[in-house]
Motif scaffolding. Structure first.
Motif, PDB file in Angstrom:
ATOM      1  N   SER A  72      70.171 -15.909  22.808  1.00 42.85           N
ATOM      2  CA  SER A  72      70.309 -14.468  23.022  1.00 42.85           C
ATOM      3  C   SER A  72      70.786 -13.743  21.770  1.00 42.85           C
ATOM      4  CB  SER A  72      71.272 -14.201  24.179  1.00 42.85           C
ATOM      5  OG  SER A  72      72.526 -14.785  23.926  1.00 42.85           O
ATOM      6  N   LYS A  73      71.294 -14.514  20.781  1.00 44.54           N
ATOM      7  CA  LYS A  73      71.784 -13.884  19.554  1.00 44.54           C
ATOM      8  C   LYS A  73      71.151 -14.470  18.297  1.00 44.54           C
ATOM      9  CE  LYS A  73      76.283 -12.738  21.593  1.00 44.54           C
ATOM     10  NZ  LYS A  73      77.749 -12.922  21.505  1.00 44.54           N
ATOM     11  N   SER A  74      71.123 -15.799  18.192  1.00 45.60           N
ATOM     12  CA  SER A  74      70.683 -16.412  16.939  1.00 45.60           C
ATOM     13  C   SER A  74      69.956 -17.724  17.201  1.00 45.60           C
ATOM     14  CB  SER A  74      71.887 -16.654  16.023  1.00 45.60           C
ATOM     15  OG  SER A  74      71.523 -17.416  14.897  1.00 45.60           O
ATOM     16  N   LEU A  75      68.665 -17.754  16.912  1.00 49.67           N
ATOM     17  CA  LEU A  75      67.902 -18.993  17.061  1.00 49.67           C
ATOM     18  C   LEU A  75      68.428 -20.115  16.165  1.00 49.67           C
ATOM     19  CD1 LEU A  75      64.238 -17.706  17.447  1.00 49.67           C
ATOM     20  CD2 LEU A  75      65.408 -19.260  19.014  1.00 49.67           C
ATOM     21  N   PRO A  76      68.738 -19.857  14.882  1.00 50.92           N
ATOM     22  CA  PRO A  76      69.249 -20.954  14.053  1.00 50.92           C
ATOM     23  C   PRO A  76      70.533 -21.573  14.600  1.00 50.92           C
ATOM     24  CG  PRO A  76      68.600 -19.102  12.679  1.00 50.92           C
ATOM     25  CD  PRO A  76      68.532 -18.632  14.096  1.00 50.92           C
ATOM     26  N   THR A  77      71.431 -20.751  15.137  1.00 46.61           N
ATOM     27  CA  THR A  77      72.682 -21.273  15.683  1.00 46.61           C
ATOM     28  C   THR A  77      72.423 -22.204  16.853  1.00 46.61           C
ATOM     29  OG1 THR A  77      73.900 -19.308  15.003  1.00 46.61           O
ATOM     30  CG2 THR A  77      74.885 -20.636  16.737  1.00 46.61           C
ATOM     31  N   ARG A  78      71.535 -21.788  17.734  1.00 45.45           N
ATOM     32  CA  ARG A  78      71.218 -22.604  18.909  1.00 45.45           C
ATOM     33  C   ARG A  78      70.517 -23.898  18.506  1.00 45.45           C
ATOM     34  NH1 ARG A  78      72.412 -24.436  23.521  1.00 45.45           N
ATOM     35  NH2 ARG A  78      71.159 -23.966  25.335  1.00 45.45           N
ATOM     36  N   LEU A  79      69.565 -23.812  17.597  1.00 49.26           N
ATOM     37  CA  LEU A  79      68.842 -25.002  17.162  1.00 49.26           C
ATOM     38  C   LEU A  79      69.751 -25.946  16.385  1.00 49.26           C
ATOM     39  CD1 LEU A  79      65.505 -23.284  16.088  1.00 49.26           C
ATOM     40  CD2 LEU A  79      65.794 -24.887  17.993  1.00 49.26           C
ATOM     41  N   ARG A  80      70.675 -25.379  15.617  1.00 44.04           N
ATOM     42  CA  ARG A  80      71.624 -26.212  14.869  1.00 44.04           C
ATOM     43  C   ARG A  80      72.517 -27.002  15.827  1.00 44.04           C
ATOM     44  NH1 ARG A  80      73.436 -22.355  12.025  1.00 44.04           N
ATOM     45  NH2 ARG A  80      71.825 -22.476  10.417  1.00 44.04           N
ATOM     46  N   LYS A  81      72.875 -26.381  16.932  1.00 41.33           N
ATOM     47  CA  LYS A  81      73.687 -27.072  17.937  1.00 41.33           C
ATOM     48  C   LYS A  81      72.926 -28.263  18.510  1.00 41.33           C
ATOM     49  CE  LYS A  81      76.199 -26.276  22.250  1.00 41.33           C
ATOM     50  NZ  LYS A  81      76.628 -25.282  23.259  1.00 41.33           N
ATOM     51  N   HIS A  82      71.636 -28.083  18.791  1.00 41.80           N
ATOM     52  CA  HIS A  82      70.823 -29.196  19.293  1.00 41.80           C
ATOM     53  C   HIS A  82      70.688 -30.294  18.236  1.00 41.80           C
ATOM     54  CE1 HIS A  82      70.023 -27.092  22.892  1.00 41.80           C
ATOM     55  NE2 HIS A  82      69.036 -26.335  22.467  1.00 41.80           N
ATOM     56  N   TYR A  83      70.454 -29.881  16.987  1.00 37.67           N
ATOM     57  CA  TYR A  83      70.314 -30.863  15.908  1.00 37.67           C
ATOM     58  C   TYR A  83      71.581 -31.705  15.785  1.00 37.67           C
ATOM     59  CZ  TYR A  83      70.532 -32.671  11.148  1.00 37.67           C
ATOM     60  OH  TYR A  83      70.703 -33.484  10.062  1.00 37.67           O
ATOM     61  N   ARG A  84      72.718 -31.037  15.838  1.00 39.96           N
ATOM     62  CA  ARG A  84      73.988 -31.751  15.717  1.00 39.96           C
ATOM     63  C   ARG A  84      74.171 -32.736  16.871  1.00 39.96           C
ATOM     64  NH1 ARG A  84      79.773 -29.020  14.224  1.00 39.96           N
ATOM     65  NH2 ARG A  84      81.048 -30.894  14.394  1.00 39.96           N
ATOM     66  N   LYS A  85      73.866 -32.299  18.070  1.00 40.00           N
ATOM     67  CA  LYS A  85      74.017 -33.173  19.235  1.00 40.00           C
ATOM     68  C   LYS A  85      73.099 -34.385  19.134  1.00 40.00           C
ATOM     69  CE  LYS A  85      73.978 -33.142  24.284  1.00 40.00           C
ATOM     70  NZ  LYS A  85      74.093 -32.278  25.484  1.00 40.00           N
ATOM     71  N   LEU A  86      71.844 -34.151  18.786  1.00 42.10           N
ATOM     72  CA  LEU A  86      70.873 -35.239  18.746  1.00 42.10           C
ATOM     73  C   LEU A  86      71.157 -36.225  17.618  1.00 42.10           C
ATOM     74  CD1 LEU A  86      67.648 -33.170  19.488  1.00 42.10           C
ATOM     75  CD2 LEU A  86      68.772 -34.797  21.017  1.00 42.10           C
TER      76      LEU A  86
END
Length: 308
Positions: A72-86
């Motif tokens: 809802s605010k930042s695609l890079p922030t959300r994708l970075r969270k997934h990258y970190r988790k994976l």
């Protein structure tokens, strides 16, 4: 009369109801727009060059769609969270993604639901492909730390954490070496691990306030997460237990057997004993995706800054 002069009408093909489905039209357009994009590897280098902005995205595992999400605010922030988790999970295939930036007047959560509905058969698929459930949208992939009260609950067998438990043999080379207070080491681990480390909070525990001031000698060479937890538990008095649950780590003063745990560590004399967990799981079930905040730098870790 006029009615008596009209011929009898035997069919009703001359009239029908027209239902305008804006939602279906948008779902079709979103799906078509995503299909035109070429998936890129989900890596820090690729994510770092993305512009900020709200939107929707799709994750792929070895070319197969596995997750649709929104920011809802930042695609890079959300994708970075997934990258970190994976990066902390035993994912053997290649994870890639595509994303669409949305106009400011189009709420990101609505297109996400439209895309999910498209996959799951809520709207007829123009491409003729059969309906399918995206596996990571239905197994808790996007959910946060469930909290202390859920630690003893058995994890569902189809949960993302059961399928891809945290990697305890992940090598870390960033832990600051030297003789340091346990509390500082815990804080550094919590801030940098790709999965959550939750521990007893000093503000609620006199024991934690005291014991976290004890020193531990951190070696200068790289070590695994497993070795780091053993190091911390070994520096604390007997009675502390570090536990590796499927999706995160915890450290509390306790003697508890967790049904779904991978293992736990307890000190006995001068040794730290690692005990394999039962690794028991609850029956598979539908898992509701939790709403998630994607503010820059947000992490749900349940801990406070430790003063030492």
């Amino acid at each position: 009369m006029l009615a008596s002069t009209l011929p009898h009408v035997s069919n009703t093909n001359h009239h029908a109801e027209f239902k305008l489905s804006i939602t279906k039209a948008l779902a079709d357009q979103l799906s078509a727009a995503l299909k035109k994009l070429t998936p890129a590897p989900l890596t820090a280098e690729v994510i770092d060059v993305l512009p900020k902005g709200p939107g929707v995205y799709q994750l792929y595992l070895d070319g197969q769609p596995v997750y649709v999400g929104k920011a809802s605010k930042s695609l890079p922030t959300r994708l970075r969270k997934h990258y970190r988790k994976l990066s902390g999970r035993p994912i053997t295939g290649e994870v890639s993604f595509v994303c669409l930036y949305l106009e400011e007047d189009l709420e990101a959560s609505a297109p996400e639901k439209m895309l999910l509905g498209k996959y799951e058969g809520k709207y007829e698929r123009a491409d003729g492909e059969p309906a399918q459930k995206l596996p990571w949208n239905n197994n808790g992939f996007g959910n946060n730390d469930p909290g202390r009260r859920r630690d003893t609950s058995e994890v569902a067998a189809n949960h993302f954490d059961a399928l891809y438990p945290v990697n305890l043999d992940l090598t870390i080379d960033w832990l600051t070496a030297g003789v340091r207070p346990v509390g500082k080491v815990l804080t550094e681990l919590k801030d940098n691990l790709p999965y959550n480390l939750r521990f007893e909070q000093p503000k609620n525990s006199t024991r934690a306030r005291h014991d976290y001031k004890l020193n531990v000698e951190v070696p200068s060479h790289p070590m695994t997460v497993r070795a780091a937890l053993q190091l911390v538990v070994g520096a604390l008095p007997e009675g502390w237990q570090g536990t590796a649950l499927p999706g995160y780590l915890i450290l509390y003063y306790e003697n508890t057997s967790y049904n779904s745990a991978q293992c736990w560590w307890r000190r006995s004399g001068s040794e730290v004993i690692e005990t394999p967990g039962p690794a028991l799981f609850a029956p598979a079930t539908d898992i509701v995706e939790e709403p998630d905040e994607d503010d820059e730098g947000s992490r749900d870790n349940g801990n406070e800054e430790i003063e030492t």
